[in-house]
Design an enzyme around this catalytic site. Structure first.
Site, PDB file in Angstrom:
ATOM      1  N   ARG A 141      97.924  32.765  44.254  1.00 23.65           N
ATOM      2  CA  ARG A 141      96.945  33.469  43.644  1.00 23.65           C
ATOM      3  C   ARG A 141      96.692  35.035  44.321  1.00 23.65           C
ATOM      4  O   ARG A 141      96.101  35.894  43.547  1.00 23.65           O
ATOM      5  CB  ARG A 141      95.398  32.888  43.591  1.00 23.65           C
ATOM      6  CG  ARG A 141      95.586  31.564  42.719  1.00 23.65           C
ATOM      7  CD  ARG A 141      93.885  31.254  42.730  1.00 23.65           C
ATOM      8  NE  ARG A 141      93.268  32.106  42.168  1.00 23.65           N
ATOM      9  CZ  ARG A 141      92.946  32.275  40.829  1.00 23.65           C
ATOM     10  NH1 ARG A 141      93.111  31.132  40.164  1.00 23.65           N
ATOM     11  NH2 ARG A 141      91.991  33.047  40.278  1.00 23.65           N
ATOM     12  N   MET A 185      94.078  38.719  40.225  1.00 18.92           N
ATOM     13  CA  MET A 185      93.778  37.472  40.625  1.00 18.92           C
ATOM     14  C   MET A 185      93.657  37.454  42.286  1.00 18.92           C
ATOM     15  O   MET A 185      94.426  38.273  42.705  1.00 18.92           O
ATOM     16  CB  MET A 185      94.789  36.784  40.232  1.00 18.92           C
ATOM     17  CG  MET A 185      94.417  34.909  40.167  1.00 18.92           C
ATOM     18  SD  MET A 185      95.755  34.012  39.136  1.00 18.92           S
ATOM     19  CE  MET A 185      97.461  34.433  39.506  1.00 18.92           C
ATOM     20  N   CYS A 186      92.930  36.279  42.976  1.00 24.76           N
ATOM     21  CA  CYS A 186      92.691  36.272  44.236  1.00 24.76           C
ATOM     22  C   CYS A 186      92.441  34.993  44.408  1.00 24.76           C
ATOM     23  O   CYS A 186      92.138  34.294  43.454  1.00 24.76           O
ATOM     24  CB  CYS A 186      91.726  37.277  44.950  1.00 24.76           C
ATOM     25  SG  CYS A 186      92.142  38.805  44.956  1.00 24.76           S
ATOM     26  N   GLY A 187      92.838  34.509  45.736  1.00 21.11           N
ATOM     27  CA  GLY A 187      92.202  32.989  46.010  1.00 21.11           C
ATOM     28  C   GLY A 187      91.252  33.182  47.083  1.00 21.11           C
ATOM     29  O   GLY A 187      91.309  33.949  48.020  1.00 21.11           O
TER      30      GLY A 187
END
Lengths: 256, 302
Positions: free
Chosen positions: B32, B1-3
């Protein structure tokens, strides 16, 4: 938490955490509904006079602001009104409750729903009603990809269109799409039935169009009525499993 | 996950509050991506012969005063560095290649984060809230910004592996997802003399797109070729001096939400990152379609 009318309890998520809301819905609310007046659970004691609120008790949720897991895991006959756009996992695993989101939702609304009604007035992101066992899920706007993925008995009505891979491996239940369907609709379908009013970008493996029969028209008419939509059932086509993936086929022996 | 987050001010009056609008977006997306964060901010371009060089020292105690002295003694008398913590910015009438060569010899430990007439990049390891604070993101102004909060899955947690990635001039890219063929892309590009700085998958996508643009393609054409070349999952948010561009791969299993009003375009991995923006509840809200290129231009300066 604030009691704003005889049968309305309001939570403002600008002031209250999701955890406080959900703990109330899980622990105090069933007691409140089951108890006669005056013998509520500890945290609800400042709500005198609510009575045996098994009919018509409403929980209003303000300022959802895209937060996740609002009203997930509710098992009570209650009406929940979420006023605004909400995030992921809204009304997940729902039992009995009637939940309405007055806005859009993120991923996995009503995931694994067991019973009750979840209605989204706006659009839903991916995996709406994924693996739902029962109840009715209504998305008034569009639903994104993987709507009804692995559904196991839930009924879903989408007022707009659904994205790609919707009803992938759907086992039981009904998906009604009033708009268009994206690519690979009903891939690896089991015994769920899909009805689509608009254009289908493509059918997935083992999904096929079949002629509408009288009970199909009845089923679509009933679901549209319950969803509050006014299309004619005659405008829908039926998609179901060709059942060619159910058993090993000797013609495939060359693949091994 | 990343934002991922992005913001483009259509209304020039919003440019002065770009940082204030973007910081809560980054902070929210810290859920995130808590490992590292970065932000690329674009301003109206400097005159044609001037370049802005953004540098990362990796140490808050780096001697920027000494750097400044050597810079104007050895390279260019007029050049000055403006530094905040590990981040330094040089704006000067300098050929990028000449600056690179000097930097490589004089300060091999310094990392050149971006070069261009419009771009400035800051990225570092740590929670997005700490990084916003450390580099005073709130005070930033500009026409558009692209930000990232990282939860590392495929390469090390380090400032160099943080996003945005840049290549060439005035181009940056942030990525949520993972590529499965970064090494084959990298080998193809390295044969053409293109140099990589990390083993990060996103850098391969960034350098591929910049290479196509250098070969004469528009960013949109480069992305069309990217759909063929890049294997894996991605939501990519990119910016050049005059536009913000968003795409998702064919599976579209990495999220994005867009809010568009007459005043701005805002992009976030989730709606909650946008919920604080003025007028967002009346905005046109939508989820980008798979393999569809969304592009927004910067309005000419008033």
């Amino acid at each position: 938490m604030e009691r704003v009318a005889e049968r309305v309890i309001r939570f403002d998520l600008a002031k209250t955490t999701i955890r406080e809301l959900n703990q109330f819905l899980h622990r105090e609310l069933p007691k409140l509904i089951a108890s006669p007046a005056g013998s509520f659970g500890a945290s609800a004691q400042h709500l005198p006079g609510i009575g045996t609120a098994d009919e018509g008790l409403t929980i209003e949720v303000l300022h959802p602001n895209g937060q996740h897991s609002i009203a997930a895991g509710v098992d009570a006959p209650v009406t929940i009104e979420i006023r605004g756009h909400a995030g992921y996992f809204i009304a997940g695993m729902n039992k009995q409750a009637h939940v309405t989101v007055h806005g859009n939702v993120g991923w996995s609304v009503a995931e694994n729903i067991m019973s009750g009604l979840v209605r989204v007035k706006g659009c839903a992101s991916e995996c709406a009603a994924a693996s739902g066992h029962g109840g009715l899920v209504v998305i008034e706007g569009d639903a994104s990809s993987r709507c009804g993925i692995s559904m196991k008995g839930v009924e879903i009505v989408v007022g707009g269109s659904v994205g790609h891979m919707s009803a992938f491996m759907a086992q039981a239940g009904t998906l009604v799409v009033c708009g268009d369907a994206g690519a690979n609709l009903g891939d690896s379908l089991y015994e769920a039935t899909i009805y689509v009013r608009g254009r289908i970008a493509s059918l997935g493996t083992d999904a096929r169009e079949e002629p509408m029969q009288s009970d199909d028209y009845r089923k679509v008419a009933d679901l549209l009525r319950r969803a509050g939509m006014s299309h004619a059932p005659e405008e829908f086509k039926r998609i179901a499993s060709a059942r060619t993936l159910y058993h090993w086929h000797e013609g495939a022996s060359g693949h091994y | 996950m990343c934002g991922i987050v992005g913001f483009l001010a259509k209304e020039p009056a919003l440019r002065s509050s770009l940082g204030e609008l973007v910081v809560p977006m980054l902070s929210c997306m810290g859920d995130r991506g808590p490992d590292s964060a970065g932000l690329a901010v674009f301003s109206p371009p400097l005159p044609e012969t001037i370049r802005r060089f953004s540098l990362f020292s990796g140490s808050p105690t780096f001697d920027w005063t000494g750097f400044d002295r050597r810079l104007h003694e050895e390279l260019f008398p007029m050049a000055r560095v403006h530094a905040v913590a590990s981040h330094g910015v040089v704006e000067a009438e300098l050929e990028p290649q000449a600056f690179r060569e000097w930097l490589h010899k004089a300060y091999p430990q310094l990392h050149l984060l971006s070069v261009g007439r419009a771009i400035d990049v800051v990225k570092d390891e740590g929670h997005p809230n700490e990084i916003s604070e450390r580099y005073d993101f709130k005070s930033l102004s500009g026409t558009h910004a692209v930000g990232h909060t990282r939860m590392a899955t495929e390469s090390a947690v380090s400032p160099a592996h943080a996003h945005p990635f840049t290549a060439g001039e005035d181009f940056c890219l942030v990525h949520n997802g993972s590529l499965s063929n970064p090494y084959s892309i990298r080998r193809k590009l390295e044969r053409r003399g293109i140099k990589f700085e990390t083993d990060n998958d996103t850098e391969a996508a960034c350098r591929f797109l910049e290479w196509r643009m250098r070969e004469g393609n528009t960013l949109e054409e480069a992305i069309e070729q990217g759909f063929e070349e890049l294997d894996g999952f991605f939501t990519l948010l990119m910016a050049t001096a005059d536009k913000l561009v968003l795409v998702r791969d064919a599976f579209a299993c990495k999220p994005a939400v867009v809010a568009e009003t007459d005043q701005y375009v805002a992009v976030g991995s989730e709606f909650r990152a946008l919920a604080h923006l003025p007028g967002v509840h009346e905005a046109k809200l939508f989820e980008p379609e798979p393999e569809h290129i969304y592009s927004w231009n910067v309005s000419p300066s008033a």
